[in-house]
Design an enzyme around this catalytic site. Structure first.
Site, PDB file in Angstrom:
ATOM      1  N   HIS A   1       3.974   7.030   3.746  1.00 42.30           N
ATOM      2  CA  HIS A   1       4.898   5.904   3.782  1.00 42.30           C
ATOM      3  C   HIS A   1       4.219   4.978   2.569  1.00 42.30           C
ATOM      4  CE1 HIS A   1       1.956   4.278   6.792  1.00 42.30           C
ATOM      5  NE2 HIS A   1       2.188   2.987   6.179  1.00 42.30           N
TER       6      HIS A   1
ATOM      7  N   HIS B   1       1.012  -1.234  -0.149  1.00 42.28           N
ATOM      8  CA  HIS B   1       0.043   0.103   0.023  1.00 42.28           C
ATOM      9  C   HIS B   1       0.729   1.200  -0.077  1.00 42.28           C
ATOM     10  CE1 HIS B   1       0.583  -0.970   4.248  1.00 42.28           C
ATOM     11  NE2 HIS B   1       0.554   0.694   4.528  1.00 42.28           N
TER      12      HIS B   1
ATOM     13  N   GLU C   1       7.729   1.076   4.862  1.00 40.37           N
ATOM     14  CA  GLU C   1       7.220  -0.060   5.765  1.00 40.37           C
ATOM     15  C   GLU C   1       7.410  -1.371   5.176  1.00 40.37           C
ATOM     16  OE1 GLU C   1       2.820   0.218   6.357  1.00 40.37           O
ATOM     17  OE2 GLU C   1       3.184  -1.215   8.232  1.00 40.37           O
TER      18      GLU C   1
HETATM   19 CO    CO Z   1       1.036   1.220   6.258  1.00 39.64          CO
END
Ligand code: CO
Length: 134
Positions: A79, A7, A130
Site C-alpha cells: 500500500h 510511506h 492508506e
Molecule cells: Co501503512
C-alpha cells in the site's frame, strides 16, 4: 485533502534478505525489525529524505500481509499512505464521493499511533491506499 506521501509499504517474504538488499545494494540506512503484534506485522523502517519505506513481514496468525504474500510470493508493493489534516473530514468526503472504506468506516489507530483508514482497492484502480492523519 491529500498532503504529502507518508510511506510506501512493501511486503517481503524474507525480511533479512530485503533489509540487506536495501542496505547493501541501494546504500540506504535501514532500521532494525520491529514487531507490531496489534497490526500483525514485523516492520523494518527505511527513512528517506522525503518519505519512508516500510518493509512488512507477517507476524502471528491473522496477519493482513499473509494473503498478499500468498498471491505475490516474491513480495511487492502492498500500500501507499498519504497524509491528511483531518481524517474525519477525509472519511466524510470519501463516503460522500461513493468510495468504500475497509472495515466499519471508522478510522483506526495505525502503526504510527495516528488515526488511519484504508480505501477499498477496487475503488482506486487496484492500489491499496492508506490515509493517515498527519
Ligand atoms: Co501503512
Amino acid at each position: 485533502m491529500i498532503g504529502r506521501l507518508n510511506h510506501v509499504a512493501i511486503a517481503v517474504p524474507d525480511l533479512e534478505s530485503a533489509s540487506e538488499t536495501y542496505r547493501e545494494i541501494l546504500g540506504i540506512k535501514v532500521g532494525e525489525p520491529q514487531d507490531e503484534p496489534n497490526h500483525g506485522v514485523t516492520v523494518v523502517f527505511i527513512e528517506l529524505p522525503n518519505t519512508k519505506v516500510e518493509l512488512l513481514y507477517p507476524l502471528g496468525e491473522n496477519s493482513p500481509i499473509a494473503n498478499f504474500l500468498q498471491k505475490n510470493p516474491a513480495g511487492g508493493i502492498h500500500h501507499i499512505c498519504y497524509e491528511v489534516d483531518d481524517i474525519m473530514a477525509a472519511k466524510d468526503h470519501l463516503l460522500k464521493s461513493g468510495a468504500r472504506i475497509l472495515g466499519d468506516d471508522t478510522p483506526q489507530i495505525g502503526a504510527h499511533g495516528k488515526p488511519v483508514l484504508f480505501l477499498h482497492p477496487k475503488d482506486t484502480h487496484g492500489s491499496l491506499i492508506e490515509l493517515e492523519q498527519a
